[in-house]
Scaffold this motif. Structure first.
Motif, short mmCIF file in Angstrom:
data_model
loop_
_atom_site.label_atom_id
_atom_site.label_comp_id
_atom_site.label_asym_id
_atom_site.label_seq_id
_atom_site.Cartn_x
_atom_site.Cartn_y
_atom_site.Cartn_z
N ARG A 41 34.49 -3.16 -118.54
CA ARG A 41 33.85 -2.35 -117.50
C ARG A 41 32.62 -3.09 -117.02
O ARG A 41 32.11 -3.98 -117.71
CB ARG A 41 33.48 -0.97 -118.03
CG ARG A 41 32.38 -0.98 -119.05
CD ARG A 41 32.02 0.44 -119.47
NE ARG A 41 30.80 0.46 -120.26
CZ ARG A 41 29.59 0.55 -119.74
NH1 ARG A 41 29.41 0.62 -118.45
NH2 ARG A 41 28.53 0.55 -120.52
N ASP A 45 29.63 1.20 -114.81
CA ASP A 45 30.91 1.85 -115.13
C ASP A 45 31.67 2.32 -113.89
O ASP A 45 32.46 3.24 -113.93
CB ASP A 45 30.70 3.04 -116.08
CG ASP A 45 31.98 3.41 -116.81
OD1 ASP A 45 32.85 2.53 -117.00
OD2 ASP A 45 32.13 4.60 -117.19
N ARG A 47 33.61 0.17 -112.23
CA ARG A 47 34.86 -0.60 -112.26
C ARG A 47 35.30 -0.77 -113.70
O ARG A 47 34.49 -1.10 -114.58
CB ARG A 47 34.68 -1.97 -111.63
CG ARG A 47 34.45 -1.89 -110.13
CD ARG A 47 34.51 -3.24 -109.52
NE ARG A 47 35.89 -3.73 -109.54
CZ ARG A 47 36.26 -4.88 -109.02
NH1 ARG A 47 35.39 -5.68 -108.49
NH2 ARG A 47 37.52 -5.26 -109.08
N ARG A 48 36.58 -0.57 -113.92
CA ARG A 48 37.18 -0.79 -115.23
C ARG A 48 38.44 -1.61 -115.03
O ARG A 48 39.18 -1.39 -114.07
CB ARG A 48 37.54 0.54 -115.89
CG ARG A 48 36.33 1.42 -116.15
CD ARG A 48 36.73 2.77 -116.68
NE ARG A 48 35.56 3.59 -116.97
CZ ARG A 48 35.62 4.82 -117.43
NH1 ARG A 48 36.78 5.40 -117.66
NH2 ARG A 48 34.52 5.49 -117.67
N HIS A 71 39.48 6.50 -115.03
CA HIS A 71 38.34 7.42 -115.06
C HIS A 71 38.75 8.86 -115.36
O HIS A 71 38.03 9.79 -115.00
CB HIS A 71 37.53 7.35 -113.76
CG HIS A 71 36.90 6.01 -113.53
ND1 HIS A 71 35.64 5.70 -113.97
CD2 HIS A 71 37.38 4.88 -112.94
CE1 HIS A 71 35.35 4.46 -113.63
NE2 HIS A 71 36.39 3.93 -113.02
#
Length: 125
Positions: A41, A45, A47-48, A71
């Motif tokens: 990530r 947080d 973008r994962r 998410h």
């Protein structure tokens, strides 16, 4: 040298050079699943992402990590494991197109079914 060239021109097997650079610069490792896929990530947080241990196939990711990637869950499966019911089966990747793919009884794709030969070919007169 061949490994570097392969990573420069392919995206479907592991990570590309661009993904590796982005991950090194912006990524924080948060965990790893049983298949060896590594999850990252960014700092806020927003973008994962995942670096696959082999071929890039999203069906290889189990529901716990899939939920975290999208998410659905705030915490990783390592921080807050999901409770599983006794009747739940273990995760399986999509087997479509493989020898292990499901085929219904009576399908001509099954090895135990032979095509019927009790027909007469039509011929125009």
């Amino acid at each position: 040298m061949a490994g570097l060239l392969k990573r420069l021109v392919t995206w479907w097997d592991g990570q590309s050079i661009g993904t590796q650079l982005f991950t090194a610069r912006n990524g924080t490792k948060v965990g790893e699943d049983a298949q060896g896929n590594v999850f990252y990530r960014n700092d806020d947080d927003s973008r994962r992402w995942v670096i696959y241990s082999g071929q890039n196939d999203s069906t290889l990711i189990g529901p716990e990590w899939y939920g975290w990637l999208h998410h659905t869950y705030d915490n990783t499966p390592e921080d807050a494991p999901l409770a599983h019911k006794a009747w739940e089966k273990p995760h399986q990747p999509n087997l479509t197109g493989t020898a292990e793919a499901f085929v219904r009884q009576g399908s001509l794709r099954r090895a135990d079914v032979k095509p019927a030969a009790d027909y007469e070919a039509w011929s125009p007169e």
